[in-house]
Design an enzyme around this catalytic site. Structure first.
Site, short mmCIF file in Angstrom:
data_model
loop_
_atom_site.label_atom_id
_atom_site.label_comp_id
_atom_site.label_asym_id
_atom_site.label_seq_id
_atom_site.Cartn_x
_atom_site.Cartn_y
_atom_site.Cartn_z
N SER A 141 0.65 -1.34 -0.47
CA SER A 141 -0.39 0.00 -0.29
C SER A 141 0.67 1.26 0.26
CB SER A 141 -0.57 0.17 1.20
OG SER A 141 -1.69 0.94 1.50
N TYR A 154 -1.66 -0.59 10.84
CA TYR A 154 -1.55 -0.83 9.32
C TYR A 154 -0.51 -0.34 8.59
CZ TYR A 154 -3.40 -0.57 4.28
OH TYR A 154 -3.75 -1.69 2.75
N1 LIG Z 1 -9.09 -1.14 -0.45
C1 LIG Z 1 -7.92 0.24 -0.51
O1 LIG Z 1 -8.03 1.53 -0.23
C2 LIG Z 1 -6.70 -0.68 -0.31
C3 LIG Z 1 -5.51 0.15 -0.57
C4 LIG Z 1 -4.33 0.11 -0.67
C5 LIG Z 1 -4.10 -1.34 -0.37
N2 LIG Z 1 -4.93 -2.21 -0.45
C6 LIG Z 1 -4.59 -4.00 -0.09
O2 LIG Z 1 -4.99 -4.81 -1.30
C7 LIG Z 1 -5.61 -5.82 -0.83
C8 LIG Z 1 -7.09 -6.07 -1.64
O3 LIG Z 1 -7.18 -5.27 -0.30
P1 LIG Z 1 -8.70 -4.65 -0.97
O4 LIG Z 1 -8.80 -3.06 -0.89
O5 LIG Z 1 -9.84 -5.79 -1.95
O6 LIG Z 1 -9.71 -5.21 0.52
P2 LIG Z 1 -11.37 -6.09 0.77
O7 LIG Z 1 -11.89 -5.79 -0.74
O8 LIG Z 1 -12.02 -5.91 2.14
O9 LIG Z 1 -10.49 -7.67 0.04
C9 LIG Z 1 -9.91 -8.41 0.96
C10 LIG Z 1 -9.60 -9.43 0.83
O10 LIG Z 1 -8.82 -10.34 2.35
C11 LIG Z 1 -8.92 -11.86 2.84
N3 LIG Z 1 -8.67 -12.06 3.83
C12 LIG Z 1 -9.28 -11.35 4.77
N4 LIG Z 1 -8.76 -11.67 6.66
C13 LIG Z 1 -8.25 -13.34 5.01
C14 LIG Z 1 -7.73 -13.93 6.45
N5 LIG Z 1 -7.37 -13.82 7.47
N6 LIG Z 1 -7.52 -15.37 4.99
C15 LIG Z 1 -6.96 -15.05 4.09
N7 LIG Z 1 -7.99 -14.39 2.94
C16 LIG Z 1 -8.32 -13.04 4.02
C17 LIG Z 1 -10.65 -11.49 2.20
O11 LIG Z 1 -11.39 -12.76 2.31
P3 LIG Z 1 -11.59 -13.66 3.16
O12 LIG Z 1 -13.02 -12.35 4.03
O13 LIG Z 1 -13.46 -13.74 2.74
O14 LIG Z 1 -11.29 -14.22 3.42
C18 LIG Z 1 -10.83 -11.14 0.68
O15 LIG Z 1 -9.98 -11.39 -0.28
C19 LIG Z 1 -5.42 -5.62 0.65
O16 LIG Z 1 -4.16 -6.37 0.92
C20 LIG Z 1 -4.93 -4.24 1.20
O17 LIG Z 1 -4.41 -4.28 1.95
C21 LIG Z 1 -6.55 -1.63 -0.56
#
Ligand SMILES: NC(=O)c1ccc[n+]([C@@H]2O[C@H](COP(=O)([O-])OP(=O)(O)OC[C@H]3O[C@@H](n4cnc5c(N)ncnc54)[C@H](OP(=O)(O)O)[C@@H]3O)[C@@H](O)[C@H]2O)c1
Length: 236
Positions: A141, A154
Site C-alpha cells: 500500500s 496498518y
Molecule cells: N482498498 C484500498 O483502498 C487499498 C489500498 C491500498 C492497498 N490495499 C490492499 O489491497 C489488498 C486487497 O484489499 P481490498 O481493497 O481488495 O480489500 P477487501 O475488499 O476487503 O478484500 C480483502 C480480501 O482479503 C481476504 N482476507 C481477509 N482476511 C483473510 C484471511 N485471514 N485469510 C485469507 N484471506 C483473507 C478477504 O477474504 P475473506 O474475508 O473471504 O477471507 C478478501 O478477499 C489488501 O492487502 C489491502 O491492504 C487496499
C-alpha cells in the site's frame, strides 16, 4: 494464445475486491488461477461464473493458519503440477490512534498482512527454487511507504511487508525467482470501514499493474510500483 496461458497463479484474498479483479484478469489472459480466501461461497461463485481462456479454481484457506497455507500449496502442486506466480493480496485494515487501537485488531493486521505472505512464501519458495523460476507479487500500500495518523497498525504491517519483499528480492534473485510489490493508494473496494471515494483507483487498474509485472519480458524484474488516484483539485 494469451500471454499467461499455462501459468499457474495463486491469488490470496480473491473472494472480493482487488484479489477478485486480479484473479479474473489473470484468468482472462489464459492463466490457471487458484483463488483463495476464507469465504468459500464467494470463491465458488467466482470460479463458476468465469468464462474465458483460462480457468479459476476455488480453494478456501485462511492465510494466517500455517497448516491451511501448506495445504493450499500442496493442492496446487498436486492438481496442477507446478506454481508459477504467487500473489499475496489478502489484507485487512483497522485505523485509529495507537492508544485506541484494539489489541485484537493489531494482531489481525499483523497476522493477515504480514504473517500470511510469510507463510505462502515459506511453502511456495522451495518449489520456485527447485524449478529456478517463479514470481511473487505482494500487494502492499502507499501506507507501506509513508505513514499517517491513525495508521499505526496498518502502516506497521505494510512497512513490514515492504521489508519482507526487499529481503525476498535479495534471497531469490540468484534462483531466478522474481519478486515485485505494488503500493496502491485508495481503491474502490469494500476495504476498511469507510465508503470508497468516487475517484479512488479502480480494482482493474491495479490488477493491470500485477498483470504487467507478471508479463514483463524475460530478464526484466519490475520491482515496485507506487500508484495513487488522481484526486480532484477541489479536494486536495
Ligand atoms: N482498498 C484500498 O483502498 C487499498 C489500498 C491500498 C492497498 N490495499 C490492499 O489491497 C489488498 C486487497 O484489499 P481490498 O481493497 O481488495 O480489500 P477487501 O475488499 O476487503 O478484500 C480483502 C480480501 O482479503 C481476504 N482476507 C481477509 N482476511 C483473510 C484471511 N485471514 N485469510 C485469507 N484471506 C483473507 C478477504 O477474504 P475473506 O474475508 O473471504 O477471507 C478478501 O478477499 C489488501 O492487502 C489491502 O491492504 C487496499
Amino acid at each position: 494464445m494469451s500471454t499467461l496461458t499455462g501459468k499457474v497463479t495463486v491469488v490470496t484474498g480473491a473472494s472480493r475486491g482487488l484479489g477478485r479483479a486480479i484473479a479474473e484478469m489473470f484468468a482472462e489472459n489464459g492463466a490457471t488461477v487458484v483463488a483463495t480466501a476464507r469465504d468459500k461461497t464467494a470463491l465458488i461463485d467466482l470460479a463458476q461464473n468465469f468464462s474465458g481462456e483460462g480457468a479459476i479454481a476455488a480453494y478456501a484457506s485462511d492465510v494466517t493458519q500455517s497448516n491451511q497455507v501448506e495445504g493450499l500449496i500442496q493442492f496446487v502442486l498436486e492438481r496442477f503440477g507446478k506454481l508459477d506466480i504467487l500473489i499475496n493480496n489478502a489484507g485487512v485494515g483497522h485505523m485509529g490512534p495507537v492508544h485506541e487501537l484494539a489489541e485484537e485488531d493489531w494482531d489481525t493486521m499483523m497476522a493477515v498482512n504480514l504473517k500470511g505472505p510469510y507463510l505462502t512464501c515459506k511453502y511456495a519458495i522451495p518449489h520456485f527454487i527447485e524449478r529456478k523460476s517463479g514470481h511473487i507479487i505482494n500487494i502492499s500500500s502507499v501506507a507501506g511507504t509513508v505513514t499517517f495518523k491513525g495508521g499505526g497498525g496498518y502502516c506497521a504491517s505494510k512497512f513490514g511487508l515492504m521489508a519482507l519483499t526487499d529481503v525476498l528480492t535479495q534471497e531469490l534473485k540468484p534462483h531466478k525467482v522474481r519478486v515485485s510489490v505494488i503500493c496502491p493508494g485508495s481503491i474502490q473496494t469494500g476495504f476498511g470501514s469507510s465508503e470508497p471515494k468516487s475517484y479512488a483507483l479502480k480494482p482493474r487498474d491495479v490488477a493491470k499493474v500485477a498483470y504487467d509485472m507478471a508479463t514483463a519480458p524475460e530478464g526484466v524484474i519490475m520491482n515496485q510500483v507506487v500508484m495513487r488516484p488522481q484526486v480532484p483539485p477541489e479536494l486536495q
